[in-house]
Design a protein around this motif. Structure first.
Motif, mmCIF file in Angstrom:
data_model
loop_
_atom_site.group_PDB
_atom_site.id
_atom_site.type_symbol
_atom_site.label_atom_id
_atom_site.label_comp_id
_atom_site.label_asym_id
_atom_site.label_seq_id
_atom_site.Cartn_x
_atom_site.Cartn_y
_atom_site.Cartn_z
ATOM 1 N N ARG A 138 41.658 52.894 52.164
ATOM 2 C CA ARG A 138 40.950 51.971 52.920
ATOM 3 C C ARG A 138 39.708 51.261 52.084
ATOM 4 N N VAL A 139 39.104 51.865 51.190
ATOM 5 C CA VAL A 139 38.123 51.241 50.302
ATOM 6 C C VAL A 139 38.678 50.681 49.236
ATOM 7 N N TRP A 140 39.698 51.316 48.546
ATOM 8 C CA TRP A 140 40.249 50.920 47.328
ATOM 9 C C TRP A 140 41.033 49.676 47.316
ATOM 10 N N ASP A 141 42.138 49.956 48.319
ATOM 11 C CA ASP A 141 42.831 48.780 48.490
ATOM 12 C C ASP A 141 42.182 47.221 48.987
ATOM 13 N N GLY A 142 40.960 47.715 49.764
ATOM 14 C CA GLY A 142 40.443 46.283 50.167
ATOM 15 C C GLY A 142 39.681 45.628 49.007
ATOM 16 N N ALA A 143 39.353 46.429 47.875
ATOM 17 C CA ALA A 143 38.688 45.824 46.959
ATOM 18 C C ALA A 143 39.764 45.202 45.997
ATOM 19 N N LEU A 144 40.989 45.833 45.729
ATOM 20 C CA LEU A 144 42.108 45.370 45.169
ATOM 21 C C LEU A 144 42.726 44.004 45.552
ATOM 22 N N VAL A 145 42.576 44.074 47.017
ATOM 23 C CA VAL A 145 42.985 42.705 47.614
ATOM 24 C C VAL A 145 42.287 41.596 47.366
ATOM 25 N N LYS A 146 40.972 41.798 47.394
ATOM 26 C CA LYS A 146 40.128 40.760 47.129
ATOM 27 C C LYS A 146 40.227 40.101 45.881
ATOM 28 N N VAL A 147 40.200 41.033 44.915
ATOM 29 C CA VAL A 147 40.421 40.635 43.468
ATOM 30 C C VAL A 147 41.642 39.872 43.194
ATOM 31 N N ALA A 148 42.771 40.687 43.705
ATOM 32 C CA ALA A 148 43.867 39.984 43.543
ATOM 33 C C ALA A 148 44.482 38.575 44.093
ATOM 34 N N ARG A 149 43.552 38.379 45.433
ATOM 35 C CA ARG A 149 43.603 36.909 45.713
ATOM 36 C C ARG A 149 42.859 36.073 45.203
ATOM 37 N N HIS A 150 41.674 36.427 44.692
ATOM 38 C CA HIS A 150 40.654 35.625 44.410
ATOM 39 C C HIS A 150 41.374 35.270 42.809
ATOM 40 N N PHE A 151 42.010 35.963 42.191
ATOM 41 C CA PHE A 151 42.415 35.574 40.661
ATOM 42 C C PHE A 151 43.843 35.577 40.614
ATOM 43 N N ASP A 152 44.595 35.540 41.713
ATOM 44 C CA ASP A 152 45.978 35.273 41.818
ATOM 45 C C ASP A 152 46.972 36.377 40.746
ATOM 46 N N VAL A 153 46.412 37.510 40.921
ATOM 47 C CA VAL A 153 46.879 38.486 40.142
ATOM 48 C C VAL A 153 47.573 39.458 41.208
ATOM 49 N N ALA A 154 48.268 40.473 40.238
ATOM 50 C CA ALA A 154 48.901 41.623 41.005
ATOM 51 C C ALA A 154 48.696 43.126 40.251
ATOM 52 N N PHE A 155 48.115 44.070 40.929
ATOM 53 C CA PHE A 155 47.935 45.289 40.554
ATOM 54 C C PHE A 155 49.197 46.615 40.795
ATOM 55 N N GLN A 156 49.166 47.452 39.947
ATOM 56 C CA GLN A 156 50.287 48.530 40.290
ATOM 57 C C GLN A 156 49.605 49.759 40.356
ATOM 58 N N PRO A 157 49.050 50.185 41.569
ATOM 59 C CA PRO A 157 48.429 51.486 41.723
ATOM 60 C C PRO A 157 49.563 52.719 41.672
ATOM 61 N N THR A 158 48.857 53.761 41.180
ATOM 62 C CA THR A 158 50.065 54.944 41.119
ATOM 63 C C THR A 158 49.118 56.200 41.516
ATOM 64 N N ILE A 159 50.069 57.077 41.851
ATOM 65 C CA ILE A 159 49.681 58.680 42.236
ATOM 66 C C ILE A 159 49.461 59.680 41.266
ATOM 67 N N GLY A 160 48.483 60.250 40.715
ATOM 68 C CA GLY A 160 48.335 61.079 39.775
ATOM 69 C C GLY A 160 47.608 60.420 38.715
ATOM 70 N N ILE A 161 47.844 60.839 37.407
ATOM 71 C CA ILE A 161 46.913 60.437 36.175
ATOM 72 C C ILE A 161 47.796 60.070 35.011
ATOM 73 N N ILE A 162 48.918 60.181 35.199
ATOM 74 C CA ILE A 162 49.924 59.588 34.318
ATOM 75 C C ILE A 162 49.670 57.981 33.966
ATOM 76 N N HIS A 163 49.603 57.572 32.789
ATOM 77 C CA HIS A 163 49.220 56.133 32.756
ATOM 78 C C HIS A 163 50.407 55.229 33.407
ATOM 79 N N GLN A 164 49.756 54.100 34.072
ATOM 80 C CA GLN A 164 50.491 53.141 34.471
ATOM 81 C C GLN A 164 50.177 51.956 33.952
ATOM 82 N N PRO A 165 50.848 51.245 33.154
ATOM 83 C CA PRO A 165 50.628 50.016 32.680
ATOM 84 C C PRO A 165 50.247 48.921 33.645
#
Length: 260
Positions: A138-165
């Protein structure tokens, strides 16, 4: 997660000299009576009995571009009692750190924010319990959407702590969003990044995509979940209150300086 973020903040403070270990240090006595703010062609300075303040290490004259920043520094100097306690002077410490770092540190400060964004708090999600999963979404997806739309970028969230480039293009565009930032606001952004564990949230705040309270709430989703489960821990809440003071001071630098 919170322990990791606190370790990261300590690393930033040590690496750039933004904070000093003040415990067990004999505090200097107050040596001045009058505190004022002076204006010059270069900006604004604090004076103590008519003498311009200098940094404690390199003795560099302290000049800031925004009157509000100088006024806050003056208030901190004026509030000192018999002894001068830097722990009670967060604006003075932040500005001194920026001044002593020097303009040559700007590329490294930018890189620090982007490094966090590439391995960001908002991108590593829990798989249980469901209440935490839902709150992160709820909270983090909302923040990511705002940033992604503003800068026209994409993010790749992941579950756990293994590094996701994250996509290289995303990080390049986020770095471009820091172009033109001066030393003092960049120093404040590094502080915000370390305090929140998120370069993405720092960029969202810089570009006014989120309010300071929204950023602070997003940075503490995990911690707030633990509080709901187990209640407040007095020492932890005291640490959090101190971090909030540092956060608010950094926020008070970013927008006024850029506006100036």
């Amino acid at each position: 997660m919170r322990d990791q973020l606190e370790d990261a903040q300590k690393h930033i403070n040590d690496g750039y000299g933004r904070a000093q270990h003040l415990n067990k240090v004999e505090l200097p006595k107050r040596f001045y009576s009058q505190v004022d703010v002076a204006r010059s062609a270069e900006g604004f300075s604090v004076t103590l009995d008519g003498r311009q303040v200098r940094t404690p290490g390199k003795k560099v004259p302290v000049v800031v571009p925004a009157l509000s920043v100088a006024q806050t520094m003056a208030e901190e100097w004026a509030a000192q009692g018999e002894f001068i306690d830097p722990a009670t002077m967060p604006m003075v410490r932040l500005v001194n750190s920026a001044v002593e770092s020097g303009e040559e540190m700007i590329p490294e400060f930018r890189a620090e924010v982007i490094k966090f964004a590439g391995n960001d708090l908002l991108l590593y999600r829990a798989d249980t319990p469901q209440e935490l999963v839902d709150e992160q979404e709820r909270v983090w997806d909302g923040a990511l959407v705002k940033v992604a739309r503003h800068f026209d970028v994409a993010f790749q969230p992941t579950i756990g702590i293994i590094h996701q480039p994250q996509p290289a293009q995303t990080l390049e565009k986020l770095d471009q969003a820091l172009e033109g930032q001066r030393l003092l606001p960049l120093t404040a952004l590094v502080s915000i990044t370390g305090l929140t564990g998120s370069g993405i949230l720092a960029l969202a705040l810089l570009h006014k995509l989120m309010t300071p309270d929204e950023v602070w709430t997003a940075a503490h989703v995990d911690e707030d979940h633990q509080i709901r489960l187990w209640g407040e821990d007095e020492e932890a809440m005291e640490r959090r209150a101190k971090r909030r003071v540092e956060f608010d001071i950094a926020v008070a630098v970013v927008h006024p300086v850029n506006a100036g």
